[in-house]
Scaffold this active site. Structure first.
Site: not given
Length: 439
Positions: A121, A208, A249, A260
Protein backbone atom coordinates in the site's frame (compact mmCIF):
# COMPACT_ATOMS: atom_id res chain seq x y z
CA UNK A 1 5.07 -18.33 -14.76
CA UNK A 2 8.16 -17.79 -12.62
CA UNK A 3 7.39 -15.25 -9.93
CA UNK A 4 9.52 -13.68 -7.21
CA UNK A 5 7.94 -12.05 -4.16
CA UNK A 6 9.82 -9.67 -1.88
CA UNK A 7 8.46 -9.82 1.67
CA UNK A 8 6.94 -12.72 3.62
CA UNK A 9 4.45 -10.89 5.82
CA UNK A 10 0.68 -11.35 5.61
CA UNK A 11 0.43 -10.02 2.06
CA UNK A 12 3.62 -11.45 0.55
CA UNK A 13 3.32 -14.92 2.05
CA UNK A 14 -0.39 -15.31 1.32
CA UNK A 15 0.06 -14.06 -2.24
CA UNK A 16 3.01 -16.37 -2.85
CA UNK A 17 1.25 -19.44 -1.49
CA UNK A 18 -1.94 -18.74 -3.44
CA UNK A 19 -0.09 -18.09 -6.71
CA UNK A 20 1.78 -21.38 -6.29
CA UNK A 21 -1.54 -23.09 -5.56
CA UNK A 22 -2.87 -22.01 -8.98
CA UNK A 23 0.17 -23.42 -10.75
CA UNK A 24 2.92 -20.78 -10.79
CA UNK A 25 6.50 -21.27 -9.62
CA UNK A 26 7.02 -18.83 -6.78
CA UNK A 27 10.11 -17.84 -4.84
CA UNK A 28 9.56 -15.74 -1.71
CA UNK A 29 12.47 -13.58 -0.60
CA UNK A 30 13.03 -12.06 2.83
CA UNK A 31 16.11 -10.57 4.50
CA UNK A 32 15.17 -12.25 7.80
CA UNK A 33 17.20 -15.45 7.54
CA UNK A 34 15.57 -17.14 10.52
CA UNK A 35 12.13 -16.54 9.05
CA UNK A 36 13.30 -18.09 5.77
CA UNK A 37 14.77 -21.12 7.54
CA UNK A 38 11.46 -21.66 9.32
CA UNK A 39 9.49 -21.32 6.10
CA UNK A 40 11.76 -23.82 4.37
CA UNK A 41 10.69 -26.43 6.92
CA UNK A 42 7.02 -25.45 6.76
CA UNK A 43 6.79 -23.11 9.76
CA UNK A 44 4.81 -19.97 9.02
CA UNK A 45 5.65 -16.70 10.85
CA UNK A 46 1.98 -15.72 10.98
CA UNK A 47 -1.29 -17.24 12.09
CA UNK A 48 -3.76 -17.41 9.22
CA UNK A 49 -6.39 -20.16 8.89
CA UNK A 50 -5.50 -22.68 6.16
CA UNK A 51 -2.14 -21.10 5.33
CA UNK A 52 0.12 -23.74 6.90
CA UNK A 53 -1.47 -26.58 4.95
CA UNK A 54 -1.12 -24.81 1.59
CA UNK A 55 2.44 -23.80 2.42
CA UNK A 56 3.53 -27.37 3.06
CA UNK A 57 1.57 -28.75 0.10
CA UNK A 58 3.05 -26.40 -2.50
CA UNK A 59 6.56 -26.64 -1.10
CA UNK A 60 6.39 -30.45 -1.36
CA UNK A 61 5.08 -30.16 -4.92
CA UNK A 62 8.08 -27.91 -5.70
CA UNK A 63 6.17 -24.83 -6.77
CA UNK A 64 6.96 -22.76 -3.69
CA UNK A 65 10.46 -21.80 -2.56
CA UNK A 66 12.01 -19.51 0.06
CA UNK A 67 15.37 -17.75 0.10
CA UNK A 68 17.20 -14.78 1.63
CA UNK A 69 19.36 -14.46 -1.50
CA UNK A 70 18.21 -11.79 -3.96
CA UNK A 71 20.41 -13.12 -6.74
CA UNK A 72 18.91 -16.59 -6.30
CA UNK A 73 15.36 -15.41 -5.87
CA UNK A 74 15.26 -12.92 -8.73
CA UNK A 75 17.09 -15.12 -11.22
CA UNK A 76 14.89 -15.79 -14.26
CA UNK A 77 11.81 -14.20 -12.62
CA UNK A 78 9.27 -13.03 -15.18
CA UNK A 79 7.32 -11.08 -12.58
CA UNK A 80 8.65 -9.50 -9.39
CA UNK A 81 6.06 -8.64 -6.73
CA UNK A 82 6.98 -6.21 -3.97
CA UNK A 83 4.97 -6.88 -0.82
CA UNK A 84 7.04 -5.25 1.90
CA UNK A 85 5.60 -3.16 4.73
CA UNK A 86 4.89 0.56 4.49
CA UNK A 87 4.42 1.44 8.17
CA UNK A 88 3.25 4.80 9.39
CA UNK A 89 5.75 7.56 10.11
CA UNK A 90 5.27 9.92 13.04
CA UNK A 91 3.81 12.58 10.72
CA UNK A 92 1.21 10.14 9.34
CA UNK A 93 2.94 9.57 6.01
CA UNK A 94 3.83 6.10 4.77
CA UNK A 95 7.40 5.01 5.49
CA UNK A 96 8.81 3.84 2.14
CA UNK A 97 12.23 2.74 3.41
CA UNK A 98 11.53 -1.00 3.00
CA UNK A 99 10.21 -0.36 -0.49
CA UNK A 100 13.29 1.67 -1.36
CA UNK A 101 15.54 -1.11 -0.10
CA UNK A 102 13.67 -3.62 -2.26
CA UNK A 103 14.07 -1.33 -5.28
CA UNK A 104 17.85 -1.22 -4.83
CA UNK A 105 18.08 -5.02 -4.73
CA UNK A 106 15.79 -5.39 -7.74
CA UNK A 107 17.82 -2.88 -9.74
CA UNK A 108 20.96 -4.90 -9.08
CA UNK A 109 19.48 -8.23 -10.22
CA UNK A 110 16.56 -7.50 -12.57
CA UNK A 111 16.52 -9.15 -15.98
CA UNK A 112 15.27 -7.47 -19.19
CA UNK A 113 11.51 -7.41 -19.91
CA UNK A 114 10.52 -8.16 -16.32
CA UNK A 115 7.30 -6.75 -14.91
CA UNK A 116 7.67 -5.29 -11.40
CA UNK A 117 4.44 -5.28 -9.39
CA UNK A 118 3.96 -3.12 -6.31
CA UNK A 119 1.39 -4.79 -4.08
CA UNK A 120 2.36 -2.80 -0.97
CA UNK A 121 0.00 0.00 0.00
CA UNK A 122 1.70 3.18 -1.22
CA UNK A 123 0.88 6.88 -1.70
CA UNK A 124 -0.02 8.14 -5.15
CA UNK A 125 3.11 8.59 -7.24
CA UNK A 126 5.16 5.91 -5.47
CA UNK A 127 5.18 3.42 -8.37
CA UNK A 128 6.80 6.02 -10.62
CA UNK A 129 9.34 6.90 -7.92
CA UNK A 130 10.25 3.23 -7.38
CA UNK A 131 10.59 2.64 -11.12
CA UNK A 132 13.12 5.47 -11.30
CA UNK A 133 14.96 4.10 -8.26
CA UNK A 134 15.18 0.61 -9.79
CA UNK A 135 16.49 2.09 -13.04
CA UNK A 136 19.14 4.12 -11.21
CA UNK A 137 20.44 0.94 -9.53
CA UNK A 138 20.61 -1.12 -12.72
CA UNK A 139 24.21 -1.69 -13.83
CA UNK A 140 23.08 -1.00 -17.40
CA UNK A 141 20.00 0.26 -19.21
CA UNK A 142 17.30 -2.43 -18.87
CA UNK A 143 13.77 -2.38 -20.21
CA UNK A 144 11.13 -3.28 -17.61
CA UNK A 145 7.60 -2.19 -16.69
CA UNK A 146 5.94 -1.38 -13.39
CA UNK A 147 2.39 -2.22 -12.33
CA UNK A 148 0.33 -1.12 -9.34
CA UNK A 149 -1.63 -4.09 -8.01
CA UNK A 150 -2.97 -3.22 -4.53
CA UNK A 151 -4.09 -5.96 -2.16
CA UNK A 152 -7.45 -6.15 -0.40
CA UNK A 153 -6.80 -8.97 2.05
CA UNK A 154 -8.47 -9.29 5.43
CA UNK A 155 -6.44 -11.02 8.10
CA UNK A 156 -8.26 -14.15 9.15
CA UNK A 157 -9.69 -14.69 5.66
CA UNK A 158 -6.66 -13.83 3.51
CA UNK A 159 -6.70 -17.05 1.46
CA UNK A 160 -10.37 -16.68 0.58
CA UNK A 161 -9.84 -13.01 -0.22
CA UNK A 162 -7.07 -13.98 -2.64
CA UNK A 163 -8.64 -17.00 -4.28
CA UNK A 164 -12.15 -15.51 -4.47
CA UNK A 165 -11.42 -11.81 -4.67
CA UNK A 166 -14.13 -9.23 -5.31
CA UNK A 167 -11.88 -7.65 -7.92
CA UNK A 168 -8.26 -7.41 -8.98
CA UNK A 169 -7.00 -3.90 -9.68
CA UNK A 170 -4.23 -3.60 -12.26
CA UNK A 171 -2.76 -0.15 -12.82
CA UNK A 172 -0.25 0.39 -15.62
CA UNK A 173 0.53 2.65 -18.54
CA UNK A 174 1.72 -0.34 -20.58
CA UNK A 175 -0.80 -2.69 -22.21
CA UNK A 176 1.59 -5.65 -22.41
CA UNK A 177 2.40 -5.38 -18.71
CA UNK A 178 -1.32 -5.21 -17.83
CA UNK A 179 -2.03 -8.30 -19.90
CA UNK A 180 0.84 -10.22 -18.33
CA UNK A 181 -0.45 -9.60 -14.81
CA UNK A 182 -3.97 -10.39 -15.96
CA UNK A 183 -2.67 -13.71 -17.30
CA UNK A 184 -0.97 -14.44 -13.97
CA UNK A 185 -4.31 -14.11 -12.16
CA UNK A 186 -6.44 -15.72 -14.89
CA UNK A 187 -6.98 -19.07 -13.06
CA UNK A 188 -8.76 -17.20 -10.26
CA UNK A 189 -11.57 -16.18 -12.64
CA UNK A 190 -12.39 -12.90 -10.87
CA UNK A 191 -13.24 -9.45 -12.29
CA UNK A 192 -10.40 -7.14 -13.35
CA UNK A 193 -10.34 -3.38 -13.04
CA UNK A 194 -7.81 -1.81 -15.39
CA UNK A 195 -6.63 1.71 -14.57
CA UNK A 196 -3.59 3.92 -14.82
CA UNK A 197 -1.01 3.61 -12.05
CA UNK A 198 -2.10 6.59 -9.97
CA UNK A 199 -5.76 5.55 -9.95
CA UNK A 200 -4.80 2.06 -8.75
CA UNK A 201 -2.74 3.54 -5.93
CA UNK A 202 -5.66 5.76 -4.91
CA UNK A 203 -8.22 2.92 -5.03
CA UNK A 204 -6.56 1.15 -2.09
CA UNK A 205 -6.45 4.20 0.16
CA UNK A 206 -9.93 5.34 -0.85
CA UNK A 207 -11.37 1.88 -0.11
CA UNK A 208 -9.82 1.52 3.34
CA UNK A 209 -10.63 5.08 4.36
CA UNK A 210 -14.26 4.57 3.33
CA UNK A 211 -14.56 1.35 5.35
CA UNK A 212 -12.93 2.99 8.37
CA UNK A 213 -15.39 5.89 8.00
CA UNK A 214 -18.32 3.48 7.93
CA UNK A 215 -17.09 1.88 11.16
CA UNK A 216 -16.67 5.23 12.89
CA UNK A 217 -20.10 6.34 11.68
CA UNK A 218 -21.94 3.34 13.12
CA UNK A 219 -19.97 3.66 16.35
CA UNK A 220 -21.03 7.27 16.71
CA UNK A 221 -24.61 6.19 15.99
CA UNK A 222 -24.25 3.52 18.69
CA UNK A 223 -23.27 6.16 21.24
CA UNK A 224 -26.34 8.18 20.28
CA UNK A 225 -28.50 5.04 20.51
CA UNK A 226 -27.38 4.52 24.11
CA UNK A 227 -28.21 8.14 24.92
CA UNK A 228 -31.74 7.97 23.52
CA UNK A 229 -32.65 4.38 24.39
CA UNK A 230 -32.43 2.89 20.87
CA UNK A 231 -30.79 -0.41 19.87
CA UNK A 232 -27.90 0.01 17.44
CA UNK A 233 -28.24 -3.56 16.14
CA UNK A 234 -31.81 -2.90 15.04
CA UNK A 235 -30.76 0.45 13.60
CA UNK A 236 -27.86 -1.13 11.67
CA UNK A 237 -30.14 -3.87 10.34
CA UNK A 238 -32.64 -1.31 9.13
CA UNK A 239 -29.89 0.72 7.49
CA UNK A 240 -28.06 -2.24 5.97
CA UNK A 241 -31.07 -3.54 4.07
CA UNK A 242 -30.89 -0.40 1.95
CA UNK A 243 -28.82 -1.56 -1.04
CA UNK A 244 -27.22 1.88 -1.25
CA UNK A 245 -25.72 1.36 2.22
CA UNK A 246 -25.19 -2.39 2.61
CA UNK A 247 -24.81 -4.46 5.78
CA UNK A 248 -21.00 -4.81 5.88
CA UNK A 249 -19.04 -2.79 8.44
CA UNK A 250 -22.17 -1.70 10.31
CA UNK A 251 -21.28 -3.58 13.49
CA UNK A 252 -20.89 -1.28 16.48
CA UNK A 253 -17.99 -1.94 18.81
CA UNK A 254 -14.84 -0.50 20.32
CA UNK A 255 -13.30 0.65 17.06
CA UNK A 256 -11.03 -0.60 14.32
CA UNK A 257 -7.37 -1.54 14.62
CA UNK A 258 -4.86 -3.60 12.67
CA UNK A 259 -2.12 -2.75 10.23
CA UNK A 260 -4.27 -1.18 7.51
CA UNK A 261 -7.16 1.08 8.52
CA UNK A 262 -5.30 3.27 11.08
CA UNK A 263 -2.25 3.93 8.93
CA UNK A 264 -4.09 4.16 5.60
CA UNK A 265 -6.55 6.76 6.87
CA UNK A 266 -3.68 8.86 8.21
CA UNK A 267 -1.65 8.39 5.04
CA UNK A 268 -4.56 9.55 2.86
CA UNK A 269 -5.04 12.55 5.15
CA UNK A 270 -1.32 13.34 4.82
CA UNK A 271 -1.55 13.12 1.01
CA UNK A 272 -4.53 15.46 1.03
CA UNK A 273 -2.67 18.04 3.12
CA UNK A 274 0.41 17.70 0.92
CA UNK A 275 -1.70 18.53 -2.11
CA UNK A 276 -3.64 21.37 -0.51
CA UNK A 277 -6.92 19.46 -0.21
CA UNK A 278 -9.00 19.94 2.95
CA UNK A 279 -10.04 16.43 3.99
CA UNK A 280 -11.01 17.30 7.56
CA UNK A 281 -13.69 14.61 7.56
CA UNK A 282 -10.95 12.02 8.08
CA UNK A 283 -9.77 13.81 11.23
CA UNK A 284 -13.19 13.13 12.72
CA UNK A 285 -13.06 9.46 11.65
CA UNK A 286 -9.77 9.11 13.55
CA UNK A 287 -11.05 11.01 16.62
CA UNK A 288 -14.20 8.87 16.86
CA UNK A 289 -12.17 5.68 16.63
CA UNK A 290 -9.68 6.84 19.27
CA UNK A 291 -12.52 7.59 21.67
CA UNK A 292 -14.20 4.27 20.95
CA UNK A 293 -11.10 2.43 22.21
CA UNK A 294 -11.70 4.07 25.60
CA UNK A 295 -15.39 3.23 25.83
CA UNK A 296 -15.23 0.07 27.96
CA UNK A 297 -12.98 1.77 30.49
CA UNK A 298 -15.41 4.71 30.70
CA UNK A 299 -18.33 2.32 31.22
CA UNK A 300 -16.44 0.48 33.97
CA UNK A 301 -15.54 3.74 35.72
CA UNK A 302 -19.18 4.78 35.64
CA UNK A 303 -20.20 1.43 37.14
CA UNK A 304 -17.51 1.14 39.85
CA UNK A 305 -16.50 4.72 40.53
CA UNK A 306 -12.88 3.64 40.92
CA UNK A 307 -10.98 0.77 39.33
CA UNK A 308 -8.11 0.79 41.80
CA UNK A 309 -7.46 -2.76 42.96
CA UNK A 310 -10.13 -4.23 40.68
CA UNK A 311 -9.29 -7.32 38.65
CA UNK A 312 -10.42 -6.92 35.04
CA UNK A 313 -10.33 -9.92 32.71
CA UNK A 314 -9.74 -9.12 29.04
CA UNK A 315 -11.08 -11.71 26.61
CA UNK A 316 -9.28 -11.11 23.35
CA UNK A 317 -6.03 -9.30 22.57
CA UNK A 318 -5.66 -9.40 18.78
CA UNK A 319 -7.28 -6.57 16.82
CA UNK A 320 -9.76 -9.01 15.27
CA UNK A 321 -10.53 -12.76 15.43
CA UNK A 322 -8.68 -15.39 13.38
CA UNK A 323 -5.35 -13.56 13.57
CA UNK A 324 -2.52 -13.10 16.05
CA UNK A 325 -1.88 -9.54 14.85
CA UNK A 326 -1.59 -7.00 17.66
CA UNK A 327 -0.91 -3.92 15.54
CA UNK A 328 -3.11 -1.02 16.71
CA UNK A 329 -5.27 -3.51 18.67
CA UNK A 330 -7.78 -1.80 21.02
CA UNK A 331 -6.60 -4.16 23.77
CA UNK A 332 -3.32 -2.22 23.99
CA UNK A 333 -4.92 1.11 24.85
CA UNK A 334 -7.50 -0.58 27.10
CA UNK A 335 -4.84 -2.48 29.07
CA UNK A 336 -2.70 0.62 29.57
CA UNK A 337 -5.70 2.71 30.65
CA UNK A 338 -6.78 0.08 33.18
CA UNK A 339 -3.26 -0.16 34.60
CA UNK A 340 -3.01 3.62 34.89
CA UNK A 341 -6.21 3.56 36.96
CA UNK A 342 -4.78 0.99 39.35
CA UNK A 343 -6.60 -2.06 38.04
CA UNK A 344 -5.10 -5.53 37.71
CA UNK A 345 -5.45 -7.03 34.24
CA UNK A 346 -5.64 -10.70 33.34
CA UNK A 347 -5.96 -11.54 29.65
CA UNK A 348 -6.68 -14.50 27.43
CA UNK A 349 -6.52 -14.84 23.65
CA UNK A 350 -6.53 -18.08 21.64
CA UNK A 351 -3.45 -17.18 19.53
CA UNK A 352 -2.13 -13.65 20.21
CA UNK A 353 -0.58 -13.92 23.67
CA UNK A 354 3.02 -14.22 22.49
CA UNK A 355 2.67 -11.18 20.23
CA UNK A 356 0.96 -9.29 23.04
CA UNK A 357 3.93 -9.93 25.33
CA UNK A 358 6.20 -8.09 22.88
CA UNK A 359 4.02 -4.98 23.28
CA UNK A 360 2.62 -5.11 26.81
CA UNK A 361 5.44 -7.07 28.42
CA UNK A 362 4.69 -8.43 31.87
CA UNK A 363 2.52 -5.46 32.89
CA UNK A 364 -0.54 -7.71 32.70
CA UNK A 365 -1.17 -11.35 33.56
CA UNK A 366 -1.61 -13.82 30.70
CA UNK A 367 -3.96 -16.75 31.13
CA UNK A 368 -4.10 -20.05 29.30
CA UNK A 369 -7.92 -20.21 29.29
CA UNK A 370 -11.06 -18.16 29.78
CA UNK A 371 -11.64 -19.93 33.09
CA UNK A 372 -8.26 -18.88 34.42
CA UNK A 373 -8.62 -15.29 33.21
CA UNK A 374 -12.05 -14.67 34.76
CA UNK A 375 -11.41 -16.41 38.06
CA UNK A 376 -12.25 -13.99 40.89
CA UNK A 377 -12.51 -11.07 38.42
CA UNK A 378 -14.50 -7.98 39.27
CA UNK A 379 -15.47 -7.57 35.61
CA UNK A 380 -14.91 -9.04 32.16
CA UNK A 381 -14.17 -6.99 29.06
CA UNK A 382 -14.88 -8.78 25.76
CA UNK A 383 -12.42 -7.10 23.40
CA UNK A 384 -12.16 -9.45 20.39
CA UNK A 385 -15.11 -11.39 18.93
CA UNK A 386 -13.54 -14.84 18.80
CA UNK A 387 -16.11 -17.63 18.31
CA UNK A 388 -14.88 -19.12 21.57
CA UNK A 389 -16.22 -16.07 23.39
CA UNK A 390 -19.51 -16.03 21.50
CA UNK A 391 -20.10 -19.61 22.63
CA UNK A 392 -19.11 -19.15 26.29
CA UNK A 393 -20.86 -21.05 29.05
CA UNK A 394 -21.89 -17.79 30.70
CA UNK A 395 -23.19 -19.40 33.86
CA UNK A 396 -19.82 -21.03 34.46
CA UNK A 397 -18.03 -17.75 33.71
CA UNK A 398 -20.14 -15.59 36.02
CA UNK A 399 -20.05 -18.12 38.84
CA UNK A 400 -16.26 -18.00 38.92
CA UNK A 401 -16.15 -14.19 39.00
CA UNK A 402 -16.07 -12.04 42.12
CA UNK A 403 -18.72 -9.83 40.52
CA UNK A 404 -20.78 -11.14 37.55
CA UNK A 405 -20.26 -8.02 35.41
CA UNK A 406 -19.62 -8.16 31.66
CA UNK A 407 -18.68 -5.25 29.42
CA UNK A 408 -19.10 -6.50 25.85
CA UNK A 409 -17.08 -4.41 23.41
CA UNK A 410 -18.17 -6.44 20.40
CA UNK A 411 -21.79 -7.26 21.26
CA UNK A 412 -20.87 -10.95 21.15
CA UNK A 413 -23.34 -12.25 23.68
CA UNK A 414 -26.90 -13.00 22.67
CA UNK A 415 -29.49 -11.58 25.07
CA UNK A 416 -31.12 -15.00 25.32
CA UNK A 417 -27.93 -16.55 26.76
CA UNK A 418 -27.88 -14.07 29.62
CA UNK A 419 -31.10 -15.46 31.13
CA UNK A 420 -29.29 -18.65 32.14
CA UNK A 421 -26.65 -16.80 34.18
CA UNK A 422 -28.64 -16.37 37.36
CA UNK A 423 -27.27 -12.97 38.33
CA UNK A 424 -25.44 -10.80 35.80
CA UNK A 425 -24.84 -7.20 34.81
CA UNK A 426 -24.32 -6.89 31.06
CA UNK A 427 -23.16 -3.68 29.39
CA UNK A 428 -23.05 -3.85 25.55
CA UNK A 429 -22.32 -1.17 22.94
CA UNK A 430 -25.15 0.96 21.57
CA UNK A 431 -28.06 -0.80 23.22
CA UNK A 432 -29.64 -0.99 26.68
CA UNK A 433 -27.82 -2.70 29.52
CA UNK A 434 -29.28 -5.91 30.94
CA UNK A 435 -29.40 -6.41 34.71
CA UNK A 436 -30.67 -9.81 35.83
CA UNK A 437 -31.42 -10.44 39.52
CA UNK A 438 -29.30 -7.44 40.46
CA UNK A 439 -30.32 -5.96 43.83
Amino acid sequence: MKIAILGTGYVGLTTGICLSEIGHYVTCIDINEQKIKNLQVGISPIYEPGLDELLVKNALEERLFFTSSFSEGLESAEIIIIAVGTPQRNDGAADLSYLEGAAVHIGTHIQPNTVVVIKSTVPVGTNEYIKDLIQKNCPKEISFEIVSNPEFLRQGSAIKDTMKADRIVIGSENEQAREKIKEMYKPLNVPFIMTNIRSAEMIKYASNAFLASKISYINEISNLCEAVGANVEDVAKGMGKDFRIGEAFLHAGIGYGGSCFPKDVKALLYTAKLNGVNFGFLNEVIAINDHQHELLVEKALKRFGSLAGKKIALLGLSFKPETDDMREAPSIKISRALLSLGAKVSAYDPVAIENAKHILGETIEYSSSVKEAVNNADAVFIVTEWNEFKELDLKSVTESMKNPIIFDGRNCILDSKLRDCGTVEYYPIGKPSILINVM
